[in-house]
Design a protein around this motif. Structure first.
Motif, PDB file in Angstrom:
ATOM      1  N   ARG A 141     -24.533   4.312 -10.683  1.00 52.69           N
ATOM      2  CA  ARG A 141     -24.570   5.768 -10.453  1.00 52.69           C
ATOM      3  C   ARG A 141     -24.949   6.075  -9.005  1.00 52.69           C
ATOM      4  O   ARG A 141     -24.381   6.967  -8.394  1.00 52.69           O
ATOM      5  CB  ARG A 141     -25.571   6.433 -11.400  1.00 52.69           C
ATOM      6  CG  ARG A 141     -25.215   6.351 -12.856  1.00 52.69           C
ATOM      7  CD  ARG A 141     -24.258   7.475 -13.262  1.00 52.69           C
ATOM      8  NE  ARG A 141     -23.864   7.351 -14.643  1.00 52.69           N
ATOM      9  CZ  ARG A 141     -24.437   7.984 -15.650  1.00 52.69           C
ATOM     10  NH1 ARG A 141     -25.456   8.791 -15.446  1.00 52.69           N
ATOM     11  NH2 ARG A 141     -23.993   7.803 -16.874  1.00 52.69           N
ATOM     12  N   ALA A 148     -22.122   5.561  -6.787  1.00 52.03           N
ATOM     13  CA  ALA A 148     -21.130   6.631  -6.973  1.00 52.03           C
ATOM     14  C   ALA A 148     -21.664   7.973  -6.477  1.00 52.03           C
ATOM     15  O   ALA A 148     -21.061   9.013  -6.745  1.00 52.03           O
ATOM     16  CB  ALA A 148     -20.749   6.729  -8.445  1.00 52.03           C
ATOM     17  N   CYS A 149     -22.789   7.928  -5.763  1.00 55.68           N
ATOM     18  CA  CYS A 149     -23.422   9.142  -5.206  1.00 55.68           C
ATOM     19  C   CYS A 149     -23.875  10.120  -6.290  1.00 55.68           C
ATOM     20  O   CYS A 149     -23.931  11.332  -6.062  1.00 55.68           O
ATOM     21  CB  CYS A 149     -22.502   9.827  -4.201  1.00 55.68           C
ATOM     22  SG  CYS A 149     -22.097   8.782  -2.793  1.00 55.68           S
ATOM     23  N   ASP A 150     -24.206   9.607  -7.456  1.00 58.41           N
ATOM     24  CA  ASP A 150     -24.722  10.421  -8.557  1.00 58.41           C
ATOM     25  C   ASP A 150     -26.236  10.216  -8.625  1.00 58.41           C
ATOM     26  O   ASP A 150     -26.743   9.467  -9.455  1.00 58.41           O
ATOM     27  CB  ASP A 150     -24.042  10.011  -9.867  1.00 58.41           C
ATOM     28  CG  ASP A 150     -24.572  10.768 -11.080  1.00 58.41           C
ATOM     29  OD1 ASP A 150     -25.419  11.678 -10.910  1.00 58.41           O
ATOM     30  OD2 ASP A 150     -24.155  10.428 -12.197  1.00 58.41           O
ATOM     31  N   THR A 151     -26.950  10.893  -7.730  1.00 54.72           N
ATOM     32  CA  THR A 151     -28.401  10.730  -7.663  1.00 54.72           C
ATOM     33  C   THR A 151     -29.101  11.182  -8.942  1.00 54.72           C
ATOM     34  O   THR A 151     -29.976  10.463  -9.443  1.00 54.72           O
ATOM     35  CB  THR A 151     -28.969  11.469  -6.429  1.00 54.72           C
ATOM     36  OG1 THR A 151     -28.330  10.934  -5.262  1.00 54.72           O
ATOM     37  CG2 THR A 151     -30.462  11.287  -6.317  1.00 54.72           C
ATOM     38  N   PRO A 152     -28.736  12.345  -9.521  1.00 50.48           N
ATOM     39  CA  PRO A 152     -29.399  12.725 -10.779  1.00 50.48           C
ATOM     40  C   PRO A 152     -29.182  11.698 -11.897  1.00 50.48           C
ATOM     41  O   PRO A 152     -30.108  11.390 -12.651  1.00 50.48           O
ATOM     42  CB  PRO A 152     -28.764  14.068 -11.135  1.00 50.48           C
ATOM     43  CG  PRO A 152     -28.276  14.618  -9.835  1.00 50.48           C
ATOM     44  CD  PRO A 152     -27.855  13.414  -9.037  1.00 50.48           C
ATOM     45  N   GLY A 153     -27.974  11.153 -11.996  1.00 51.49           N
ATOM     46  CA  GLY A 153     -27.696  10.129 -13.008  1.00 51.49           C
ATOM     47  C   GLY A 153     -28.515   8.872 -12.762  1.00 51.49           C
ATOM     48  O   GLY A 153     -29.052   8.271 -13.699  1.00 51.49           O
ATOM     49  N   HIS A 154     -28.611   8.483 -11.501  1.00 53.06           N
ATOM     50  CA  HIS A 154     -29.424   7.330 -11.124  1.00 53.06           C
ATOM     51  C   HIS A 154     -30.873   7.552 -11.523  1.00 53.06           C
ATOM     52  O   HIS A 154     -31.504   6.697 -12.154  1.00 53.06           O
ATOM     53  CB  HIS A 154     -29.318   7.087  -9.606  1.00 53.06           C
ATOM     54  CG  HIS A 154     -30.337   6.129  -9.086  1.00 53.06           C
ATOM     55  ND1 HIS A 154     -31.530   6.553  -8.542  1.00 53.06           N
ATOM     56  CD2 HIS A 154     -30.351   4.778  -9.034  1.00 53.06           C
ATOM     57  CE1 HIS A 154     -32.225   5.497  -8.168  1.00 53.06           C
ATOM     58  NE2 HIS A 154     -31.539   4.402  -8.457  1.00 53.06           N
TER      59      HIS A 154
END
Length: 130
Positions: A31, A34-40
């Motif tokens: 995540r 994939a630049c999905d910080t909230p998901g990370h």
């Protein structure tokens, strides 16, 4: 069940837990890539929650071990759980991501939970936490 059979069950259970924790961590890293910080961040929190619960969830599995071995295994697992609870209390994604790794950890080296489980397996009922 013999002590060796019980030990094998405990080690197998711990390795399964470790695999699940590491799978969540890998999902978190994917995540982040994939630049999905909230998901990370959500997945890092899940990793920390899994570690925080580890010592408590291990109690029924460890119950079949002889007293001193049960105490030493529990003590080692509580160390991981207490660090994870602290990371959750602080709400620190950095701390959550660093759980299981020493400061000087290099890619490809085993994490601290793997090293602990390996020690438990190698030392058996004589295991003593560091």
């Amino acid at each position: 069940m013999s002590a060796q059979e019980t030990l094998s069950v405990v080690i197998g259970w711990l390795r399964q837990k470790h695999d699940r924790i590491m799978a969540v961590e890998q999902q978190a890293l994917a995540r982040l890539n994939a630049c999905d910080t909230p998901g990370h961040n959500d997945l890092m929190r899940q990793k920390a929650e899994m570690l925080a619960a580890l010592a408590e969830e291990a109690k029924p599995v460890l119950a079949a071990l002889p007293g001193e071995a049960r105490f030493n295994f529990s003590l080692a697992l509580e160390k991981f759980s207490s660090s994870a609870r602290m990371a959750l209390q602080l709400n620190s994604v950095f701390y959550m991501s660093a759980l299981l790794y020493p400061i000087d950890h290099k890619p490809g080296q085993p994490d601290n939970l793997t090293l602990c489980i390996d020690g438990m397996e190698r030392e058996g009922l004589d295991f003593y936490p560091d």
